[in-house]
Design an enzyme around this catalytic site. Structure first.
Site, mmCIF file in Angstrom:
data_model
loop_
_atom_site.group_PDB
_atom_site.id
_atom_site.type_symbol
_atom_site.label_atom_id
_atom_site.label_comp_id
_atom_site.label_asym_id
_atom_site.label_seq_id
_atom_site.Cartn_x
_atom_site.Cartn_y
_atom_site.Cartn_z
ATOM 1 N N HIS A 337 39.451 33.956 36.793
ATOM 2 C CA HIS A 337 39.899 32.923 35.850
ATOM 3 C C HIS A 337 39.223 31.570 36.118
ATOM 4 C CE1 HIS A 337 42.780 36.039 34.823
ATOM 5 N NE2 HIS A 337 42.963 36.177 36.113
ATOM 6 N N GLU A 352 47.182 30.973 38.871
ATOM 7 C CA GLU A 352 46.366 31.993 39.529
ATOM 8 C C GLU A 352 44.951 31.498 39.774
ATOM 9 O OE1 GLU A 352 45.938 35.587 37.241
ATOM 10 O OE2 GLU A 352 44.647 36.520 38.752
ATOM 11 N N HIS A 405 42.093 38.046 42.637
ATOM 12 C CA HIS A 405 43.152 37.775 41.655
ATOM 13 C C HIS A 405 44.508 37.742 42.343
ATOM 14 C CE1 HIS A 405 40.852 38.212 37.840
ATOM 15 N NE2 HIS A 405 40.000 38.761 38.703
ATOM 16 N N GLU A 468 44.021 42.362 44.092
ATOM 17 C CA GLU A 468 45.236 41.666 43.670
ATOM 18 C C GLU A 468 45.960 41.265 44.944
ATOM 19 O OE1 GLU A 468 46.131 40.578 40.860
ATOM 20 O OE2 GLU A 468 45.179 41.812 39.296
HETATM 21 ZN ZN LIG Z 1 43.819 37.683 37.284
#
Ligand SMILES: [Zn+2]
Length: 503
Positions: A337, A352, A405, A468
């Site tokens: 992002h 995030e 992430h 993640e």
């Molecule tokens: Zn993400």
């Protein structure tokens, strides 16, 4: 009889007129700006990929739709992203310049096949004939002067670059250089206009020095590649003081990744090989030209391809960690992002995109301490398209690509823990080594490795995974993962996992 003959002559004349018109009625051409650009069955990334095209290849445009071009390609048609091409409008006015119709068109020392080969023109290389002798014409290209056979050149129609997104993308050649700038951020986008709304034409790397021909609203219009131009943000570059000509070097050096690397007289594979060098050899960089480095080589200047070398900052010392070394490895980190895309938002409001960036900076430091070179797809709060991230990876010398992430689940699901996604099954080993390292160092819940259909790992040709690093939709886990001590620990886990993977 006589009438019949007349009719035949008339038909022949009419036919050849039609043929001539067919030849001169040019359609717009798309010149591809990047390597490995996907050709798809329709005008969107959701359509199937049917092939790939490469930088400087030219295709006839059949149709335009939104930001996509339908091109004639290998006797078929397919769609490519317009923002990764330059559109050339063909007009009927001749401009006196010519281009090579073929790759490896020989430039000879004299007008005839006995002339010594001094270099080559690649397809679409533009030249201005200075004199001719029979069918041979005398040209200069990239410092090489000599004769080429006129049959292999075609006249260039004065090409007005397209209206729309790539309008400022073609240099007229007459613009004068005002000065030079040096890139001061790991990856800098070169755009079609002087704002972040401009489409990204390419990305250039820290330490690269470029000439600029225009300055406007804190943006510089630079020259890159083969006579192309584009805009870069002035606050991410440093002006280079005046007299830095060919003799000076940047603060950058390159180290060769392979034995028997060709060193050439110019920035494309069409230029003469002036020498060879070997894995580990280091050279000072004078400038970057497109995807090539201009280097100091045996007391002269020469060129080496950027995708077979590793860039280093001169004087940078690598301290190898005692536990294991990543020396010689290049890792690309992809903080998820950024910019207008904040990603998930946590219960306490963490973005995030901020967490992935701070984690990436911590991880970068640790990887460098273990001896790795680290590249980043972004190093500030900037929006970078997914296709740019994978393009940058595929064009780089990275040995692994790691996308970072933080996770989020609907609030009625109490999800916590870490997991690692792979897309290509050959990357399962990388995924499980990283997952094991992270779980061991952080103690977070182990959600295992999973197949994940994400653009940055699907379109990536490097070993690539997507991590993640915890759920920010869980109030307690959000408080944990936003601390720098957590980000240090998870970085240790990733570093340890990488050392294990490369063993
Ligand atoms: Zn993400």
């Amino acid at each position: 009889m006589k009438k019949g003959l007349f009719l035949i002559v008339f038909l022949l004349a009419a036919f050849s007129l039609m043929e001539a018109e067919g030849r001169t009625a040019h359609a717009d051409q798309a010149v591809i700006q990047v390597d490995y650009l996907n050709v798809r069955t329709g005008p969107d990334t959701s359509y199937n990929r049917i092939g790939q095209v490469h930088a400087n290849e030219t295709y006839t445009i059949v149709k335009k739709q939104n930001d996509w071009l339908k091109i004639n390609w290998n006797g078929k048609t397919g769609w490519v992203a317009e923002w990764l091409t330059t559109v050339k409008k063909e007009t009927s006015q001749a401009s006196g310049t010519y281009y090579s119709k073929y790759d490896y068109l020989r430039i000879r020392s004299s007008a005839g096949l006995n002339g010594k080969i001094k270099g080559y023109l690649m397809k679409n290389d533009v030249v201005t004939p200075q004199k001719s002798s029979g069918k041979w014409v005398y040209i200069q290209h990239g410092g090489i002067k000599g004769w080429v056979h006129g049959d292999y050149l075609a006249q260039k129609k004065s090409s007005n670059s397209s209206s729309g997104s790539s309008s400022s993308n073609e240099s007229s050649g007459s613009q004068s250089v005002i000065g030079k700038i040096k890139v001061d951020t790991p990856v800098l986008n070169v755009r079609s206009q002087n704002s972040t709304k401009g489409t990204i034409l390419t990305q250039i790397k820290k330490g690269g020095v470029y000439e600029y021909i225009n300055e406007k609203d804190r943006w510089y219009q630079i020259k890159w590649g083969n006579g192309r131009t584009g805009w870069v943000a002035g606050w991410l570059v440093d002006p280079v003081s005046g007299n830095s000509s060919s003799g000076t070097t940047t603060n950058t050096a390159v180290t060769l990744d392979y034995n028997y690397t060709n060193i050439r007289s110019g920035p494309s594979t069409g230029y003469k090989v002036v020498g060879r060098a070997h894995k580990g050899d280091q050279f000072d960089v004078i400038a970057e030209e497109g995807r090539w480095y201009k280097i100091k080589f045996n007391g002269m200047t020469a060129y080496v391809a950027g995708w077979i070398v590793t860039e280093t900052t001169k004087g940078a010392q690598h301290t190898s960690s005692s536990s294991g070394s990543l020396k010689g490895k290049t890792i690309m980190l992809d903080p998820g992002h950024g910019g207008r895309d904040s990603g998930a938002v946590g219960r306490a409001g963490s973005h995030e995109s901020d967490l992935t960036l701070s984690t990436a900076h911590i991880l970068k430091k640790q990887l460098e301490q273990a001896g790795a070179e680290v590249l980043m797809t972004r190093s500030s709060d900037e929006y970078v398209a997914l296709s740019a991230r994978t393009y940058y990876s595929n064009a780089s010398s990275a040995d692994a690509f790691i996308s970072l992430h933080y996770n989020s689940a609907p609030l009625y699901i109490a999800a916590t823990g870490l997991n690692t996604y792979y897309y290509h099954s050959k990357n399962k080993n990388l995924a499980s080594d990283l997952q094991a390292g992270m779980v061991q160092k952080t103690g977070l819940r182990d959600r295992g490795i999973k197949y994940g259909n994400f653009h940055v790992i699907r379109e990536n040709r490097k070993p690539s995974v997507l991590l993640e690093l915890g759920f920010i939709s869980d109030a307690r886990e959000e408080q944990t993962v936003r601390t720098s001590s957590y980000q240090e620990k998870v970085s240790q886990g990733v570093t340890q996992g990488l050392i294990q993977y490369f063993k």
